[in-house]
Enzyme design. Structure first.
Site, mmCIF file in Angstrom:
data_model
loop_
_atom_site.group_PDB
_atom_site.id
_atom_site.type_symbol
_atom_site.label_atom_id
_atom_site.label_comp_id
_atom_site.label_asym_id
_atom_site.label_seq_id
_atom_site.Cartn_x
_atom_site.Cartn_y
_atom_site.Cartn_z
ATOM 1 N N THR A 252 0.825 -1.219 0.000
ATOM 2 C CA THR A 252 0.000 0.000 0.000
ATOM 3 C C THR A 252 0.853 1.261 0.000
ATOM 4 O O THR A 252 0.471 2.270 -0.605
ATOM 5 C CB THR A 252 -0.977 0.017 1.183
ATOM 6 O OG1 THR A 252 -0.259 -0.035 2.415
ATOM 7 C CG2 THR A 252 -1.946 -1.154 1.111
ATOM 8 N N VAL B 278 -3.242 5.432 0.813
ATOM 9 C CA VAL B 278 -4.664 5.087 0.930
ATOM 10 C C VAL B 278 -4.796 3.574 1.127
ATOM 11 O O VAL B 278 -5.411 2.861 0.336
ATOM 12 C CB VAL B 278 -5.468 5.585 -0.296
ATOM 13 C CG1 VAL B 278 -5.642 7.084 -0.236
ATOM 14 C CG2 VAL B 278 -4.792 5.195 -1.608
ATOM 15 N N HIS B 279 -4.197 3.100 2.226
ATOM 16 C CA HIS B 279 -4.087 1.659 2.496
ATOM 17 C C HIS B 279 -5.368 0.889 2.177
ATOM 18 O O HIS B 279 -5.370 -0.057 1.391
ATOM 19 C CB HIS B 279 -3.767 1.435 3.981
ATOM 20 C CG HIS B 279 -2.549 2.131 4.488
ATOM 21 N ND1 HIS B 279 -1.277 1.667 4.247
ATOM 22 C CD2 HIS B 279 -2.409 3.242 5.256
ATOM 23 C CE1 HIS B 279 -0.403 2.463 4.842
ATOM 24 N NE2 HIS B 279 -1.060 3.420 5.464
ATOM 25 N N ASP B 280 -6.466 1.276 2.851
ATOM 26 C CA ASP B 280 -7.698 0.490 2.793
ATOM 27 C C ASP B 280 -8.337 0.517 1.416
ATOM 28 O O ASP B 280 -8.969 -0.457 0.993
ATOM 29 C CB ASP B 280 -8.686 1.002 3.843
ATOM 30 C CG ASP B 280 -8.166 0.823 5.254
ATOM 31 O OD1 ASP B 280 -7.342 -0.081 5.474
ATOM 32 O OD2 ASP B 280 -8.574 1.591 6.140
#
Length: 322
Positions: free
Chosen positions: A195, A240-242
């Site tokens: 990510t 914006v990991h998720d």
């Protein structure tokens, strides 16, 4: 059509992830369930309701889940990145909502939706894994109804909340071990290693803000988040990991995966919450004392980063007549 449940702790990147799923025409967003994490459960639940309101998706049920880890207390929140309200201190840019979470709680709602499903359902846990561990423990007969888990969490090389651990897994390592190690539901783990490589810059954020009403509001949530990640990245931008995990959940195959045996460190040493991947050849693993693992997890290790960033934007852009 991807039938999807998101389990989340909004969170700026969670907000972007929810919006992508809520607006995607090929996704049937069955529910959003909430968990403690970036902020406390009351705030994550309120944030989820308001994000769905922003997206015009008040039809999507929201249920509150675990307010604390399975066993040991969470040592701290992640307010340095997400602010005291979970949304960079700017939650008030979202529309208000009078809607309440559904009664019965997150695990009961997920179980009910799985019971009713005539096709397998994808679950995307993008916060601590407490709700998912409870679901798998309490309703093992429903596991065949789960298409796969697409989990944002873990770090193979180095963490963010400590030198070894990523925040979601570190927040409840026992739950993470229950899901990733002790169970047999097909899973994709989207770790921080990948990510971070998919981080977006200020030009991307300008395009997000210009994409429409939803994009403009989401971009307004990011100032403190961007400040935090500019320090971490060394250039102006954010991770914006998720949202990376949600793109894989709704567009399978976006991420390149490697099947790896995993374990999760649950001791109280400096590696608590670390995800341990065994990358030795299988013959080496077989010839030594094996990790106490149930098998292998598909770990996301690569992607076409430019395409991924374009998919993130495309998921939020609104039609001109919206």
């Amino acid at each position: 059509m991807t039938r999807l449940i998101i389990d989340t702790d909004p969170g700026v990147d969670d907000a972007i992830a929810i919006a992508i799923a809520a607006l995607h025409p090929g996704t049937d967003l069955l529910a959003v369930t909430t968990v403690f994490g970036n902020v406390g459960l009351e705030k994550t639940t309120r944030n989820a309701l308001r994000i769905l309101e922003l997206c015009g998706r008040s039809d999507v049920p929201v249920a509150a889940g675990a307010a604390m880890p399975l066993v040991h207390p969470q040592a701290r929140r992640d307010s340095s990145a997400h602010g005291d309200d979970g949304l960079s201190g700017h939650a008030d840019v979202l529309p208000p909502t009078s809607r309440e979470p559904v009664a019965g709680g997150a695990v009961a709602l997920m179980a009910s939706l799985l019971e009713q499903a005539d096709e397998p359902v994808t679950i995307a846990p993008i916060g601590p894994l407490t709700n998912i561990a409870a679901l798998l423990a309490a309703y093992p007969h429903l596991k065949p109804k789960i298409e796969r888990l697409v989990i944002m969490g873990g770090a193979l090389e180095g963490g963010n909340v400590s030198a070894r651990a990523e925040f979601n897994v570190w927040s409840d390592p026992e739950a993470a071990r229950r899901v990733l190690v002790a169970d047999d539901v097909p899973s994709v783990l989207v770790p921080m290693d990948l990510t971070y490589r998919c981080a977006v810059d200020t030009e991307w954020m300008e395009r997000l803000a210009a994409s429409g009403r939803v994009g403009e509001a989401l971009c307004a949530l990011t100032p403190e988040y961007v400040r935090h990640y500019t320090g971490a990245l060394g250039w102006p931008g954010m991770v914006v990991h998720d949202a990376v995990a949600i793109v894989e959940a709704i567009t399978p195959g976006t991420l390149v995966t490697e099947s790896l045996p995993l374990d999760v460190e649950c001791s109280f040493g400096p590696s608590r919450g670390a995800v341990i991947a065994d990358r030795r050849r299988q013959a080496q693993i077989d010839d030594t004392v094996p990790l106490d693992v149930r098998g292998r997890v598909n770990v996301a290790v690569d992607t076409d980063i430019d395409r991924l960033r374009a998919l993130l934007l495309h998921g939020i852009q609104e039609k001109m007549d919206a």
